[in-house]
Design a protein around this motif. Structure first.
Motif, PDB file in Angstrom:
ATOM      1  N   VAL A 183       0.779  -1.319   0.065  1.00 46.34           N
ATOM      2  CA  VAL A 183       0.099  -0.016   0.046  1.00 46.34           C
ATOM      3  C   VAL A 183       0.800   1.226   0.075  1.00 46.34           C
ATOM      4  N   LEU A 184       0.741   2.214  -0.937  1.00 48.11           N
ATOM      5  CA  LEU A 184       1.226   3.344  -0.946  1.00 48.11           C
ATOM      6  C   LEU A 184       0.507   4.534  -0.844  1.00 48.11           C
ATOM      7  N   ARG A 185       0.812   5.276  -0.094  1.00 48.96           N
ATOM      8  CA  ARG A 185      -0.130   6.586   0.267  1.00 48.96           C
ATOM      9  C   ARG A 185       1.095   7.726   0.031  1.00 48.96           C
ATOM     10  N   LYS A 186       0.691   8.727  -0.737  1.00 44.12           N
ATOM     11  CA  LYS A 186       1.328   9.839  -0.839  1.00 44.12           C
ATOM     12  C   LYS A 186       0.769  11.196  -0.363  1.00 44.12           C
ATOM     13  N   SER A 187       1.311  12.236   0.000  1.00 39.55           N
ATOM     14  CA  SER A 187       0.643  13.402   0.613  1.00 39.55           C
ATOM     15  C   SER A 187      -0.278  14.369  -0.479  1.00 39.55           C
ATOM     16  N   THR A 188       0.134  14.141  -1.710  1.00 39.98           N
ATOM     17  CA  THR A 188      -0.568  15.085  -2.771  1.00 39.98           C
ATOM     18  C   THR A 188      -1.606  14.038  -3.504  1.00 39.98           C
ATOM     19  N   VAL A 189      -2.415  14.778  -4.205  1.00 34.64           N
ATOM     20  CA  VAL A 189      -3.579  13.848  -5.061  1.00 34.64           C
ATOM     21  C   VAL A 189      -2.990  13.739  -6.353  1.00 34.64           C
ATOM     22  N   THR A 190      -1.686  14.474  -7.024  1.00 33.43           N
ATOM     23  CA  THR A 190      -1.339  14.385  -8.262  1.00 33.43           C
ATOM     24  C   THR A 190      -1.060  13.005  -8.714  1.00 33.43           C
ATOM     25  N   ASP A 206       4.095   6.998   2.553  1.00 35.62           N
ATOM     26  CA  ASP A 206       3.901   6.234   3.498  1.00 35.62           C
ATOM     27  C   ASP A 206       3.770   4.741   2.728  1.00 35.62           C
ATOM     28  N   LEU A 207       4.475   3.888   2.937  1.00 37.44           N
ATOM     29  CA  LEU A 207       4.488   2.520   2.328  1.00 37.44           C
ATOM     30  C   LEU A 207       4.223   1.553   3.448  1.00 37.44           C
ATOM     31  N   ALA A 208       3.337   0.384   3.070  1.00 37.75           N
ATOM     32  CA  ALA A 208       2.938  -0.879   4.135  1.00 37.75           C
ATOM     33  C   ALA A 208       3.178  -2.018   3.307  1.00 37.75           C
ATOM     34  N   LEU A 209       3.713  -2.986   3.502  1.00 31.76           N
ATOM     35  CA  LEU A 209       3.678  -4.311   2.892  1.00 31.76           C
ATOM     36  C   LEU A 209       2.676  -5.106   3.418  1.00 31.76           C
ATOM     37  N   ASN A 210       1.968  -5.818   2.650  1.00 29.32           N
ATOM     38  CA  ASN A 210       0.950  -6.834   2.717  1.00 29.32           C
ATOM     39  C   ASN A 210       1.708  -8.180   3.037  1.00 29.32           C
ATOM     40  N   ILE A 211       1.787  -8.789   4.175  1.00 30.22           N
ATOM     41  CA  ILE A 211       2.628  -9.880   4.385  1.00 30.22           C
ATOM     42  C   ILE A 211       1.655 -11.102   4.787  1.00 30.22           C
ATOM     43  N   ASP A 212       1.701 -12.131   3.995  1.00 26.37           N
ATOM     44  CA  ASP A 212       1.176 -13.390   4.352  1.00 26.37           C
ATOM     45  C   ASP A 212       2.127 -14.394   5.058  1.00 26.37           C
ATOM     46  N   TYR A 213       1.662 -14.931   6.082  1.00 26.14           N
ATOM     47  CA  TYR A 213       2.474 -15.787   7.003  1.00 26.14           C
ATOM     48  C   TYR A 213       1.609 -16.868   7.464  1.00 26.14           C
TER      49      TYR A 213
END
Length: 166
Positions: free
Chosen positions: A57-64, A159-166
């Motif tokens: 998941v990537l989130r950036k502060s601007t809507v560009t 802001d980045l988060a990895l989706n981890i399956d375990y």
């Protein structure tokens, strides 16, 4: 199998609007020695024997969204050493290649979604299927790379988060 999101600390790119070219590093500093790679701490996996990076998941502060396409390059064991700072070509040392485990494509230009005029968010998938790692690898490191001629906002945050399956 369980899934969890492992988040790296948010970073702010430099306060300029210099356009990125494809393969340029998107980072916290224009000075190579001051670039801090993203750190994904796998401690919450509680010593599971293996895991898979199933997405990001990537989130950036601007809507560009125009040409907002990125690739997250992932490494295990040790933090990669970059030879250029922000907005320079992403090049890592030969020693870091042994720790490279794969990449996740993030194309906010096609399918990113703004939340009430707020940050732009995108879910991404690994380029070649799930990226597997073992329990010996307690941390993953990431470097974000522009995949097109992206024009950033000054001091834009990522802001980045990895989706981890375990």
């Amino acid at each position: 199998m369980r899934s969890t999101l492992i988040r790296a600390p948010q970073f702010t790119r430099p306060a300029d609007t210099t356009a990125y070219a494809a393969v340029d590093l998107v980072a916290n500093s224009t000075t190579a020695g001051s670039v801090v790679p993203l750190l994904f701490d796998l401690a919450p996996l509680n010593g599971r024997s293996t895991g898979k990076v199933a997405g990001c998941v990537l989130r950036k502060s601007t809507v560009t969204a125009t040409l907002a396409t990125f690739i997250l390059q992932l490494f295990v064991n040790t933090s990669p050493t970059v030879t250029n700072g922000d907005n320079g070509a992403l090049v890592v040392t030969a020693a870091d290649i042994a720790n490279y485990i794969g990449s996740v494509s993030l194309d906010l230009a096609t399918g990113g979604s703004a939340i009430a005029g707020g940050p732009l968010v995108k879910l991404g998938s690994p380029a070649f299927g799930a990226i597997t790692f073992s329990s010996r690898q307690k941390r993953l490191f990431g470097l974000l790379m522009a995949n097109a001629a992206y024009v950033p906002a000054s001091a834009e945050t990522f802001d980045l988060a990895l989706n981890i399956d375990y």
